[in-house]
Motif scaffolding. Structure first.
Motif, PDB file in Angstrom:
ATOM      1  N   UNK B  48     -17.692   1.334  21.251  1.00  0.00           N
ATOM      2  CA  UNK B  48     -16.826   2.205  20.449  1.00  0.00           C
ATOM      3  C   UNK B  48     -17.483   2.508  19.112  1.00  0.00           C
ATOM      4  N   UNK B  49     -18.071   1.465  18.510  1.00  0.00           N
ATOM      5  CA  UNK B  49     -18.740   1.670  17.220  1.00  0.00           C
ATOM      6  C   UNK B  49     -19.928   2.609  17.404  1.00  0.00           C
ATOM      7  N   UNK B  50     -20.691   2.374  18.485  1.00  0.00           N
ATOM      8  CA  UNK B  50     -21.815   3.267  18.768  1.00  0.00           C
ATOM      9  C   UNK B  50     -21.307   4.695  18.934  1.00  0.00           C
ATOM     10  N   UNK B  51     -20.172   4.821  19.610  1.00  0.00           N
ATOM     11  CA  UNK B  51     -19.597   6.150  19.831  1.00  0.00           C
ATOM     12  C   UNK B  51     -19.228   6.826  18.530  1.00  0.00           C
ATOM     13  N   UNK B  52     -18.619   6.068  17.625  1.00  0.00           N
ATOM     14  CA  UNK B  52     -18.223   6.691  16.360  1.00  0.00           C
ATOM     15  C   UNK B  52     -19.450   7.095  15.552  1.00  0.00           C
ATOM     16  N   UNK B  53     -20.526   6.326  15.673  1.00  0.00           N
ATOM     17  CA  UNK B  53     -21.756   6.713  14.980  1.00  0.00           C
ATOM     18  C   UNK B  53     -22.276   8.030  15.527  1.00  0.00           C
ATOM     19  N   UNK B  54     -22.279   8.133  16.872  1.00  0.00           N
ATOM     20  CA  UNK B  54     -22.796   9.362  17.472  1.00  0.00           C
ATOM     21  C   UNK B  54     -21.895  10.534  17.114  1.00  0.00           C
ATOM     22  N   UNK B  55     -20.593  10.293  17.107  1.00  0.00           N
ATOM     23  CA  UNK B  55     -19.638  11.357  16.779  1.00  0.00           C
ATOM     24  C   UNK B  55     -19.933  11.921  15.385  1.00  0.00           C
ATOM     25  N   UNK B  56     -20.146  11.003  14.431  1.00  0.00           N
ATOM     26  CA  UNK B  56     -20.316  11.485  13.052  1.00  0.00           C
ATOM     27  C   UNK B  56     -21.724  12.019  12.805  1.00  0.00           C
ATOM     28  N   UNK B  57     -22.734  11.309  13.318  1.00  0.00           N
ATOM     29  CA  UNK B  57     -24.095  11.751  12.994  1.00  0.00           C
ATOM     30  C   UNK B  57     -24.610  12.788  13.983  1.00  0.00           C
ATOM     31  N   UNK B  58     -24.011  12.853  15.151  1.00  0.00           N
ATOM     32  CA  UNK B  58     -24.454  13.769  16.209  1.00  0.00           C
ATOM     33  C   UNK B  58     -25.868  13.460  16.670  1.00  0.00           C
ATOM     34  N   UNK B  59     -26.344  12.239  16.377  1.00  0.00           N
ATOM     35  CA  UNK B  59     -27.689  11.857  16.821  1.00  0.00           C
ATOM     36  C   UNK B  59     -27.578  10.739  17.843  1.00  0.00           C
ATOM     37  N   UNK B  60     -28.437  10.746  18.857  1.00  0.00           N
ATOM     38  CA  UNK B  60     -28.387   9.650  19.825  1.00  0.00           C
ATOM     39  C   UNK B  60     -28.918   8.350  19.221  1.00  0.00           C
ATOM     40  N   UNK B  61     -28.409   7.247  19.754  1.00  0.00           N
ATOM     41  CA  UNK B  61     -28.928   5.937  19.371  1.00  0.00           C
ATOM     42  C   UNK B  61     -29.901   5.524  20.452  1.00  0.00           C
ATOM     43  N   UNK B  76     -39.057  -0.513  28.263  1.00  0.00           N
ATOM     44  CA  UNK B  76     -37.698  -0.212  28.687  1.00  0.00           C
ATOM     45  C   UNK B  76     -36.854  -0.036  27.438  1.00  0.00           C
ATOM     46  N   UNK B  77     -35.849   0.746  27.601  1.00  0.00           N
ATOM     47  CA  UNK B  77     -35.051   1.018  26.423  1.00  0.00           C
ATOM     48  C   UNK B  77     -33.682   1.527  26.815  1.00  0.00           C
ATOM     49  N   UNK B  78     -32.871   1.674  25.827  1.00  0.00           N
ATOM     50  CA  UNK B  78     -31.528   2.189  26.067  1.00  0.00           C
ATOM     51  C   UNK B  78     -31.339   3.414  25.212  1.00  0.00           C
ATOM     52  N   UNK B  79     -30.659   4.377  25.773  1.00  0.00           N
ATOM     53  CA  UNK B  79     -30.323   5.532  24.967  1.00  0.00           C
ATOM     54  C   UNK B  79     -28.844   5.851  25.133  1.00  0.00           C
ATOM     55  N   UNK B  80     -28.182   5.861  23.997  1.00  0.00           N
ATOM     56  CA  UNK B  80     -26.768   6.257  24.000  1.00  0.00           C
ATOM     57  C   UNK B  80     -26.692   7.618  23.346  1.00  0.00           C
ATOM     58  N   UNK B  81     -26.486   8.639  24.150  1.00  0.00           N
ATOM     59  CA  UNK B  81     -26.356   9.971  23.578  1.00  0.00           C
ATOM     60  C   UNK B  81     -25.020  10.565  23.993  1.00  0.00           C
ATOM     61  N   UNK B  82     -24.886  11.858  23.771  1.00  0.00           N
ATOM     62  CA  UNK B  82     -23.584  12.484  24.016  1.00  0.00           C
ATOM     63  C   UNK B  82     -23.151  12.428  25.475  1.00  0.00           C
ATOM     64  N   UNK B  83     -24.113  12.277  26.368  1.00  0.00           N
ATOM     65  CA  UNK B  83     -23.738  12.193  27.781  1.00  0.00           C
ATOM     66  C   UNK B  83     -23.507  10.748  28.212  1.00  0.00           C
ATOM     67  N   UNK B  84     -24.429   9.863  27.838  1.00  0.00           N
ATOM     68  CA  UNK B  84     -24.349   8.516  28.409  1.00  0.00           C
ATOM     69  C   UNK B  84     -23.270   7.679  27.744  1.00  0.00           C
ATOM     70  N   UNK B  85     -23.025   7.933  26.465  1.00  0.00           N
ATOM     71  CA  UNK B  85     -22.072   7.042  25.797  1.00  0.00           C
ATOM     72  C   UNK B  85     -20.654   7.124  26.344  1.00  0.00           C
ATOM     73  N   UNK B  86     -20.077   8.328  26.482  1.00  0.00           N
ATOM     74  CA  UNK B  86     -18.706   8.333  27.030  1.00  0.00           C
ATOM     75  C   UNK B  86     -18.621   7.694  28.404  1.00  0.00           C
TER      76      UNK B  86
END
Lengths: 679, 495
Positions: B48-61, B76-86
């Motif tokens: 949820x926190x990651x989501x709020x960061x993406x919502x406000x900054x519009x940048x993927x983590x 290997x890595x993780x990417x939380x962007x507008x598609x994967x996070x929700x």
């Protein structure tokens, strides 16, 4: 303006929503307080609607949408309330009738089970219905549209345990139906229409790029031009969009859910299945008329006429079809239900006629909406009276109701007033509104539609007098015991009956005002111009108005007499017996059976869809799923075990055979080396 | 708020906790479920926190870690962007709700199978269960095809063992069947991934996938990954494992399995429809047709069921296919709607499958013919079943309608742009949604309405620990329904 009009529109449906919250939250505090709190919030909703009413004369639209959802590609959809004459009229009708029926409910549900559910869903229903009429775009309207549907489902199935006293239908040989089945049927039939409507909305959006009604009106020339380039697109759009209203307003051929919907508590039938929800389709068609009128008459896309042709035909057929069924129904609420469908058929017919000539748009709109108003009032009154009567007599069958005018004096008066309005007796409101539809169908030269509508007038008169006679005039002098309803129930339908008289008294003026407002709004403000120059093609009777204004009312009065007189002799004065008449004639018997079997439409639909599903549903499992299952989950394993069994035979353990294998291997290896490696 | 390694934590915390949970279970029995659930609540709030960061900054983590540097570098890595996070968030939420639900449910099931004294089974169950959120969230967040493959396989481990240990009728056989089907699917995916890496020059990164676009090999990559996931999504012809797996699994694990099926729409969008858009074009129409067939077939099959668990299982076949039709349209609205529909459907389906579990537990029967009138005895359960049915049947104010209309705009756009023949698909598809209302609300009537039979006189309402988590899922759906931008804000920014 004391309060911002946009805020009024939002509050108008938010107050009943708070009422729904109260229905749950105040349970612990105590029942009377809770009930009155819910009614109070309904009242506040009505107050908001009432405060919007003065704006109607300005014939403008107010709309300030707020952001709601963003879409891929940078687009977004905003939602808001659209306040224009059409929505103000509807919001007032809905809010007013809701209030009257909610007050009545306080007493009605006093001893009923599941009151929390009742108040909650009634409030949510009012919310959704107001949202439906006030929404400024198609998808928000559709949300309200679906929500009224689910509330209707919940309230029809209010007595979900299906105790025998809540059964509907019968008596033998006619089948009995349970409330839970009725709720499911209503939900499924209307969902079928909703699916079609959603398809229409989405289809429209792919061309128009907007869902807002105002933007649709303003950019009609652009997106209609795009639609018209694809052959069949306008027809498809018309049919898809009309599917929703036809199901929701119980019109042929998706009308069979409404008679069963009477399984709910009577105030539910009054509010949802007579006065408001079933009018949603009428409202929606009225909303669309300017667009399709523009397409047909101004932009000249002949395909768009499909919309009006289907609408008018469906309306007229339904009015006639269900009018005939009302004449033989044996349950009081069913008579009223058939009558509702029939009257909505009139409204739909009126709206459909709006597009039949190049100058009939506002006339058609007025006719449809005027009849919606007057029908809402008198039909709500009739249902509320019926609720009291069923409650008092403890029977749903008219033949078992042993009341007299003396036992329920006020109810008797009010019900007669409402009934006469339904019959269209001047100067009650029903007369004026029905007359507008009749004269419009005559003026536009649609004589088949006119004939259907006119015959239905006689049917209406017949079944109206019939149910009044059967309920109140069976044994006039015997039963004098006072069974009058309590004031809290009496006052709501008393007011409605009085209102029916009041609107009737100013009927012609009232209709004219609506017409002026629609004219000012749709034509002057929104710019859906009416080309009077091209009007010559149809409307032959337009010039000879003087005899017509007298002739048509006279004609419908004659039809009322033709219908009412036999009913009076059979059921009120008992001068002759209808049973004896039917007994004596084979043809009449057959006709009666045909009508009581609802033209066999219901049973056919039942046989195909309900029985068909139940009987054949296992075939899919048996002939597709099971073979597939067998192929994959048994076939493949069997294949492998077969293979392994075969291979296992090679493992003999005999030395001589193994040596043969080794020799064979060496031979093959040599051959492959010679052929592959050496060159 | 800045939390270090937020995505890695989401994966690692449950992984580290799993063995501890298994050990603690030996001592405290079913109460270990609360610890497991608390861990999942923690990871949900991380997301949820990651989501709020993406919502406000519009940048993927994105987080990248080196995995192997010996013979060749594998990151290997993780990417939380507008598609994967929700997608990740909703799946983790469902795992959390199901975990709380399962505490009581598993008590019942373990008592039934292994006796009341058996405490260690609780530990084993909850430890295995924790692998689900790791795998599911891992699939959504991984930025690399091999990592994604490993997470796909990781999900298979608990679903196999839980089915074998705790499932219902014929559980050993069904577990094997389920394992093989999904192994084949994962294998196809792996071959596709390796094939892709040969063309990208040895990189398994998802970002590098777009470089092979236009090469002939891209077709085969698409085909292999697609068929692999069509098996998991139970498309018509490849669906025969699903009614068994859903039907015989524990009720809430069936919800997780349905999530895996729906996850396919995410993977197809992530790997194929967006990076390889040009090569994926040829698959558009076949997917739409297959999706349509599956929609109708799944609906008819659902109508044929009398078994309350198989009923909702078959409905998954139909509902997952909705997303397929949306994705097959290959329009931005269709893709976004397809993913939104998955998010919405899975909320409703989890509720319904868990309700099926409640019914089995409280009535001891799974035959709908023997039920009826239960609303009187279990009003909350009945309300939840209706809410779940409303989500599936797209009845507002819940989220189903919002997802459906966005998706159908895409489907209609796809149809209109391509000509007359394709135009039939959207119209048939939208009428096919009618089946959903029929097959969800008819069972509601059969189970909950009508007179109560005398055998069910003693049935009691399910405990709050089972109904409340489901109620929260319904509330989430209500939020998405009232303000759909909560989801569409992300998805719109992606497409």
């Amino acid at each position: 303006m004391l309060i911002d009009i946009h805020l009024l529109a939002w509050l108008c449906w938010i107050f009943p929503l708070l009422g729904a919250a109260m229905a749950i939250l105040l349970i612990r505090i105590g029942r009377p307080i809770r009930d009155y709190a819910v009614v109070f919030f309904t009242f506040l909703g009505f107050l908001m609607a009432l405060l919007m009413l003065p704006e109607i004369v300005r014939a403008e639209s107010f709309n300030s949408p707020a952001f709601w959802i963003s879409l891929p590609g940078g687009g977004s959809i905003s939602i808001g309330m659209l306040i224009d004459p059409l929505s103000i009229i509807l919001a007032n009708i809905v809010a007013f009738l809701s209030l009257a029926i909610m007050i009545y409910s306080v007493k009605y549900v006093e001893h009923e089970p599941g009151q929390d559910r009742y108040w909650f869903f009634m409030s949510i229903f009012i919310t959704s219905m107001l949202l439906l009429v006030l929404a400024d775009n198609l998808i928000l309207m559709f949300i309200g549209w679906k929500m009224v549907g689910i509330c209707s489902y919940a309230l029809i199935g209010h007595y979900y345990s299906d105790e025998e006293e809540h059964w509907l239908g019968g008596p033998d040989p006619f089948p009995f139906r349970t409330p839970s089945r009725a709720g499911l049927k209503a939900l499924l039939v209307t969902t079928f229409g909703d699916v079609s409507l959603l398809g229409g909305i989405v289809f429209l959006y792919t061309y128009s790029g907007t869902l807002s009604f105002l933007e649709l009106y303003q950019t009609a020339d652009v997106w209609l031009a795009a639609l018209a380039t694809d052959p069949g697109a306008l027809t498809l759009l018309s049919v898809l969009l009309l599917g929703g209203p036809i199901a929701k307003s119980a019109q042929f051929p998706l009308h069979e859910w409404l008679p069963e919907a009477m399984a709910g508590p009577t105030p539910v039938s009054a509010l949802i299945h007579a006065a408001t929800m079933v009018k949603a389709g009428v409202y929606f068609i009225a909303r669309l008329i300017p667009v399709f009128f523009y397409a047909t008459w101004i932009a000249n896309y002949p395909e768009a006429f499909t919309f009006f042709a289907v609408t008018a035909a469906v309306g007229a057929i339904t009015a006639f079809l269900t009018g005939t069924q009302a004449m033989v129904a044996v349950e009081l609420k069913k008579v009223l239900a058939y009558s509702t469908m029939s009257q909505i058929g009139y409204m739909i017919l009126g709206l459909g006629l709006a597009g039949f000539t190049s100058h009939s748009m506002t006339l058609g709109l007025t006719a449809g909406i005027f009849h919606l108003i007057s029908h809402g009032i008198f039909k709500a009154a009739l249902f509320l009276c019926a609720g009291v009567i069923i409650h008092t007599t403890g029977s749903i069958y008219m033949s078992e109701m042993d009341l007299s005018r003396r036992s329920m004096r006020y109810t008797w008066i009010f019900m007669w007033v409402a009934t006469m309005s339904l019959m269209g007796i001047p100067p009650l409101s029903g007369f004026w509104s029905k007359e507008e539809i009749l004269s419009l169908s005559f003026e536009t030269g649609q004589f088949i539609l006119f004939a259907l509508a006119l015959v239905t007038v006689a049917f209406t008169a017949f079944y109206s007098v019939r149910f009044m006679g059967k309920v109140f005039h069976k044994n006039d002098e015997e039963n004098q015991e006072d069974k009058e309803a309590s004031p809290i129930m009496l006052v709501p339908y008393g007011i409605l009956a009085v209102l029916s008289v009041a609107v009737g008294a100013i009927g012609p003026w009232f209709g004219e005002q609506i017409e002026h407002i629609f004219e000012a709004y749709f034509v002057d403000f929104l710019g859906f111009e009416v080309h009077s120059g091209t009007a010559g093609s149809i409307a032959p009777a337009a010039q000879s108005t003087v005899p017509l204004t007298l002739l048509l009312p006279l004609l419908s009065l004659v039809m009322i007499v033709i219908g009412a007189l036999p009913a009076y002799r059979f059921y009120v004065s008992h001068a002759s017996s209808s049973e004896a008449l039917v007994e004596g004639s084979g043809i009449l018997q057959r006709i009666q059976m045909f009508l009581r079997k609802r033209w066999y439409i219901n049973s056919s639909i039942n046989r195909v869809f309900v029985d068909g599903t139940i009987r054949y549903r296992h075939l899919v499992q048996k002939y597709i799923e099971d073979p597939l299952d067998c192929l994959f989950n048994e076939g493949i394993p069997r294949l492998f075990s077969g293979l392994s069994k075969g291979l296992r035979r090679l493992q003999t353990g005999l030395l001589s055979i193994n040596i043969q294998y080794i020799l064979l291997f060496i031979l093959l290896a040599l051959i492959s080396i010679v052929f592959l490696v050496v060159p | 708020m800045e939390i270090p390694f937020v995505l890695l934590q989401t994966i690692l915390v449950p992984a580290v906790a799993a063995p501890l949970v298994a050990l603690m279970g030996k001592r405290i029995g079913k109460y270990v479920g609360w610890i497991a659930s608390a861990i999942l609540i923690y990871t949900t709030s991380l997301l949820l926190i990651a989501g709020s960061t993406i919502w406000t900054t519009a940048l993927p983590i994105s987080e990248t870690y080196t995995w192997s540097a010996v013979s060749f570098t594998l990151e290997f890595g993780f990417i939380a962007d507008n598609l994967s996070l929700p997608v990740a968030l909703i799946m983790n939420l469902i795992c959390t709700a199901a975990s709380i639900y399962s505490i009581h449910y598993m008590k019942h099931r373990i008592d039934e199978l292994y006796g009341e004294e058996n405490k260690s089974m609780h530990g084993l169950y909850h430890a295995l269960y924790l692998l689900f959120p790791i795998g599911l969230v891992g699939v959504a967040l991984s930025s690399n095809l091999i990592a994604m493959y490993l997470f796909i396989e990781l999900v298979l481990i608990p679903s196999y063992f839980l089915l074998d240990f705790f499932g219902y009728r014929e559980r050993h056989r069904v577990a094997t069947m389920y394992f093989i089907w999904n192994q084949v699917a994962a294998g196809l995916f792996l071959i596709g991934a390796i094939l892709a890496s040969t063309a990208t020059g040895g990189s398994f990164s998802i970002n590098a996938l777009s470089t092979i676009s236009g090469q002939p090999i891209a077709f085969w990559v698409c085909l292999l990954i697609l068929v692999g996931w069509l098996i998991k999504m139970a498309a018509f012809g490849l669906h025969v494992w699903l009614p068994y797996a859903h039907g015989e699994h524990l009720a809430h694990i069936a919800a997780i399995i349905a999530t895996i099926a729906g996850l396919g729409s995410y993977v197809i969008v992530r790997l194929l429809a967006v990076p390889l858009a040009a090569d994926f074009q040829v698959f558009g129409l076949p997917i739409m047709v297959l999706g349509l067939i599956t929609m109708v077939y799944g609906g008819l099959l659902t109508l044929a069921q009398d078994d309350v668990k198989r009923l909702y299982a078959c409905s998954t076949i139909s509902q997952t296919a909705y997303s397929l039709v949306g994705i097959g349209s290959l329009t931005a609205m269709g893709l976004a709607g397809g993913v939104f529909y998955f998010v919405s459907h899975i909320l409703g389906k989890s509720i319904l499958l868990c309700i099926a579990g409640v019914l089995m537990m409280q009535t001891g029967s799974r035959d709908m013919n023997k039920m009826g009138g239960l609303a009187k005895k279990m009003p909350f359960t009945a309300a939840l079943a209706i809410l779940g049915s409303m989500i599936l049947s797209a009845i507002p104010p819940l989220s189903g309608l919002q997802a459906e209309w966005v998706m159908f705009v895409g489907i209609f756009q796809g149809g209109t742009l391509q000509g007359a023949l394709q135009f039939a698909i959207p119209v048939i598809a939208i009428f096919a949604t009618f089946l959903t209302a029929a097959y969800t609300f008819w069972p509601v009537k059969r189970i909950f309405f009508g007179p109560l039979s005398s055998e069910l006189e003693d049935v009691k309402e399910a405990p709050k620990s089972m109904t409340l988590p489901l109620f929260i899922l319904a509330l989430v759906s209500l939020l998405f329904g009232i303000y759909p931008d909560v989801v569409m804000h992300f998805l719109s920014a992606f497409f």
